[in-house]
Scaffold this active site. Structure first.
Site, PDB file in Angstrom:
ATOM      1  N   THR A 131       0.810  -1.219   0.000  1.00 50.64           N
ATOM      2  CA  THR A 131       0.000   0.000   0.000  1.00 50.64           C
ATOM      3  C   THR A 131       0.848   1.276   0.000  1.00 50.64           C
ATOM      4  OG1 THR A 131      -1.878  -1.078   1.043  1.00 50.64           O
ATOM      5  CG2 THR A 131      -1.650   1.284   1.429  1.00 50.64           C
TER       6      THR A 131
ATOM      7  N   HIS B  23      -0.540  15.399   5.658  1.00 48.08           N
ATOM      8  CA  HIS B  23      -1.714  16.258   5.795  1.00 48.08           C
ATOM      9  C   HIS B  23      -1.469  17.359   6.816  1.00 48.08           C
ATOM     10  CE1 HIS B  23      -4.245  14.078   3.067  1.00 48.08           C
ATOM     11  NE2 HIS B  23      -3.841  12.943   3.613  1.00 48.08           N
TER      12      HIS B  23
END
Lengths: 478, 420
Positions: free
Chosen positions: A41, A50
């Site tokens: 992943t 973020h």
């Protein structure tokens, strides 16, 4: 050998935990089913650190996002992976959407995220002239950054190894059993015994938990398709551009990567198939239609590569981190977005949990935080390039012409552990440019064969059966 | 193996040629014809000659040498001339940058990083192949998806095979030639799939590489999906609708371990772009005058860097002209500037050069957008020439004599290819 801790899963979470535990006098092993860490992943991650204001404060995600965000500068200083705080903009097209920006602003400030402000159209045009003129306002968050997530994995594990952590790749865990003072892991390699097991198995975390007899949650993979655009568009947008978030997704983004390409995506679609990393025609349409609404000048004609990854979403949509009913078995599961951002904070939290569960953490006095710096030759000033190439002419010999990667950098990547074409590609960028390896694949294969002393026919793209060429006189077997 | 080596890299050259393929070698010879002294050809490979070394099939040089040569033979002839004329050839050298003062930053595998200056530069970097990303084929991303040129290098230069059973997407010439080459190697080629309603390679290659070997060509078809986790296991192919989207109901699967892409070439203009020369959005190459000069003073270009050629003979011819004019630039004997702009009109995708002079003969290269039989090429109202057929895959070349332009008084001449 008997270990203190076995980490199952070498994604960014497993690697960050391994490196965190390497600070202590512990015997730690990390098991990864792919041929290299970060190849699941994490490799397909959007690479966004973020800003810190996205997730609700009453969730684990919300707590760990901002905490993790603040740890990336120190990690990058020690490990030297590609990372830059370029900031992000969340855009609103209507007055109602603008109201949502105001709410995000307030909740972000409450968390202590600095620098948040709403930009009106005139400021926005000045800063990002290529955004749609239909945008009425945007929330600017300067704390957002971009990172090369695979590089982060490689350097985290390099640092962990340098401090004594063992790593086994191509190791697929098949069973877990508890007996005596700990656990025995069985799989596609020698059995591993340890007192503690950390389950960082990503989209397979629910299955690993079930093997430990604590299958109390289910991972439902959510697929994301991403499309990488030509470097010609470098600077077309300077910050990560978000549409307004929805319940399950932060939406389809425009991401200026650390290396100067633009990446657009990801989609967010539930899938039952845990090996489904296909890209699709509808996915491509969805991405480009959505992105064009925000940045009209972006075209699918600029696409140079496409890929997809699976987010390990759990029911409840929050992270599942903590001890379980099975003694010594710790879950670090359901780590979807903002998991990459939170990773360094997750690693510290896991160390704390292990300590609470009875693992004694004694700091090593010989812990080395840094790894030898990687040379990004093309980014150096001319006089430095002249000096380095004077010392080692392999810096002057080009391997990848799109990204200007030299032979010496390629050889360094091999010596640091790359043993596949993708291993070189994700460490050096050779093959990641607009010709996608058309020119450099052969050179990389020759260098791999030479440096590793293996026949060129044994070189694979990504381990396993991903052979590239076969011998002329081979029968049916490559 | 014949290859040159600059014994001592100098700081200043009269003409520096970026690229030692057929275009670069011809340009260097062109510059030498003008009596220019210091000429340097740079090539990033270990040997100059470019992609010709891997083109071991015949069919090169029919126009230029009036005989059928293989790629290596063609390269060898040029390389021998270049060495005879004592032109410096520096291989294992990559031109990393050129600035507006015509300073070149070189990365060399032997001499490190060097900066040299040139009075004139010829861009001859050739082309690269379009890759999977450019056409966004859905599916997985296993090993075994490769460009036809990469496969050609593997087979012809290194003696390995790219796989056992192959599907080819795109009917570009390299793909067609590889269909035959792999068949001769005992590999099964399941077919060539072309999304356009017409082939994209030369007719002679369709006949000699596909028909002669019973390899099917599927027009208006594409590869709709790639399957396989580690290595290609199969591909889904399908006819396409008028929007060139695959029609799922008519799709079928072909088991194979290799997908070769022959979906076109892109002029390699990274350096040109860094330098700031103006590019033509249709050719993806520099806008050039009749002397093959770009919009940057003293910078010339020739070969696939300017537009994609189908025959190397034309590459040589065009680049010879670029080299001659680079030489004339250095000696100060430049011809008068062009006075007529060519404007691609009906069924003409582009024309090279972009401007011509009414005082000299010119060879015009162009490509049409659609096939046409029994047609004419028209230059405004001053010249019309009959053609038996035109085909997008085959470049049209035409020599225009100054006498035809005597009575033309405008500054833009429309070029059209129309039915008779």
């Amino acid at each position: 050998m008997n270990y203190d801790v076995t980490i199952i899963g070498g994604g960014v979470i497993g690697c960050a935990i391994a490196r965190e535990l390497a600070r202590y006098r512990l015997r730690v092993i990390l098991l990864e089913k792919e041929c290299e860490v970060g190849f699941g992943t994490s490799k397909s991650n959007s690479g966004i650190i973020h800003a810190g204001h996205h997730s609700a404060t009453d969730t684990l995600k919300g707590r760990l996002e901002w905490a993790g965000n603040q740890k990336w500068d120190a990690l990058c200083a020690a490990l030297g992976f590609g990372f830059e705080r370029i900031g992000e903009l969340t855009v609103a097209f209507t007055p109602e959407e603008r109201a949502t920006l105001e709410r995000l602003l307030i909740s972000g400030r409450a968390k202590g995220v600095p620098g948040l402000e709403i930009w009106e159209p005139d400021r926005l045009r000045r800063e990002e002239p290529n955004l749609s003129s239909d945008i009425v306002a945007a929330l600017h968050a300067p704390t957002a950054g971009v990172v090369n997530p695979y590089e982060a994995c490689f350097t985290l594990i390099e640092s962990a190894r340098a401090n004594g952590v063992d790593v086994a790749v191509d190791y697929r865990v098949e069973a877990l059993s508890r007996g005596g003072d700990g656990w025995t892991v069985t799989g596609t390699g020698p059995d591993v015994a340890s007192r503690f097991v950390v389950n960082a198995a990503g989209i397979f975390a629910d299955r690993v938990a079930a093997m430990a007899g604590v299958g109390t949650f289910r991972i439902h993979p959510r697929k994301g398709e991403e499309y990488l655009l030509d470097k010609r568009l470098r600077g077309f947008v300077k910050r990560v551009i978000f549409p307004l978030p929805t319940a399950t997704s932060k939406g389809i983004l425009v991401i200026p990567t650390f290396d100067g390409t633009l990446m657009v995506g990801p989609t967010a679609h539930e899938t039952e198939d845990r090996s489904d990393i296909t890209t699709t025609l509808p996915g491509s349409d969805e991405v480009f239609e959505s992105v064009r609404r925000v940045v009209p000048g972006i075209s699918e004609r600029d696409c140079i590569a496409e890929f997809a990854g699976l987010r390990a979403a759990a029911e409840g949509e929050d992270f599942i981190i903590g001890p379980t009913a099975a003694k010594g078995f710790i879950n670090v599961a359901g780590i979807q977005s903002p998991g990459l951002t939170a990773a360094p904070a997750i690693a510290e939290m896991v160390a704390g949990i292990l300590e609470n569960e009875g693992l004694k953490l004694t700091a090593r006095d010989d812990f080395v935080a840094a790894v030898p710096p990687h040379v990004r030759f093309a980014a150096l000033p001319l006089d430095e390039q002249v000096r380095l190439a004077g010392e080692d002419p392999r810096y002057g010999r080009i391997v990848c012409r799109c990204e200007h990667i030299s032979e010496r950098e390629t050889v360094d990547a091999i010596q640091r552990g790359a043993h596949t074409l993708d291993g070189i590609k994700f460490r050096t960028r050779a093959g990641m440019g607009r010709c996608q390896g058309g020119f450099c694949s052969w050179r990389c294969m020759e260098l791999l064969a030479r440096e590793r002393g293996v026949p060129i026919t044994e070189i694979t793209k990504r381990g396993g059966g991903s052979w590239v060429i076969r011998r002329r006189d081979d029968g049916d077997q490559p | 193996m014949i290859t040159g080596r600059a014994t001592q890299l100098q700081g200043l050259y009269d003409v520096v040629v970026a690229g030692g393929g057929p275009a670069g070698l011809a340009a260097a010879l062109g510059a030498r014809e003008q009596g220019v002294e210091r000429i340097l050809v740079l090539d990033r490979e270990r040997e100059a000659g470019g992609i010709l070394w891997q083109c071991i099939h015949a069919g090169f040089g029919l126009h230029h040498f009036k005989e059928e040569l293989t790629g290596p033979e063609y390269a060898q002839r040029y390389l021998e001339q270049v060495l005879e004329k004592e032109i410096d050839v520096l291989t294992d050298t990559f031109v990393a940058d050129i600035d507006r003062d015509r300073r070149l930053k070189l990365m060399t595998g032997r001499e490190g990083i060097r900066v040299i200056e040139a009075k004139s530069v010829v861009l001859a970097m050739g082309a690269r192949e379009r890759t999977r990303g450019a056409v966004r084929i859905p599916g997985t991303r296993p090993a075994g998806v490769m460009t036809a040129g990469f496969a050609q290098k593997v087979v012809n230069l290194h003696g390995y095979l790219p796989g056992r059973k192959v599907v080819i997407l795109g009917s570009g010439d390299i793909g067609l030639i590889m269909a035959r080459r792999l068949t001769l190697e005992g590999i099964e080629v399941a077919g060539v799939f072309e999304i356009m309603p017409h082939a994209n390679g030369l007719s002679r290659n369709i006949v000699q590489c596909l028909h002669d070997f019973d390899i099917p060509l599927y027009l208006s078809h594409t590869v709709a999906e790639i399957h396989g986790r580690e290595r290609v296991e199969k591909v889904t192919v399908a006819p396409v609708d008028e929007r060139m989207r695959p029609i799922p109901e008519k799709a079928w699967d072909i088991e194979c371990d290799t997908l070769l892409l022959s979906i076109g070439l892109i002029p390699e203009n990274e350096l040109s772009r860094q330098l700031g020369v103006r590019l033509d959005p249709v050719t993806n190459g520099p806008i050039v005058s009749s002397g093959m000069e770009t919009t940057m003073d003293g910078v010339f270009a020739g070969g696939n860097v300017v537009h994609i050629h189908d025959l190397v003979d034309f590459v040589s011819q065009e680049s010879l002209l670029a080299g001659r004019n680079a030489g004339l630039y250095v000696t100060g004997n430049r011809p008068p500037a062009d006075n007529i702009r060519l404007s691609p009109g009906e069924n003409v995708a582009y024309c090279v050069p972009h401007t011509i002079s009414s005082e000299r003969p010119h060879t015009i290269y162009l490509r049409v957008r659609r096939p046409l039989e029994k047609c004419s090429i028209r230059f405004g109202t001053v010249l019309e020439k009959k053609l038996s057929y035109v085909f997008p895959a085959e470049m049209v070349t035409l020599t225009v004599q100054p006498k035809f332009l005597e009575n033309f008084h405008g500054d833009a001449l429309s070029v059209d290819v129309v039915a008779r």
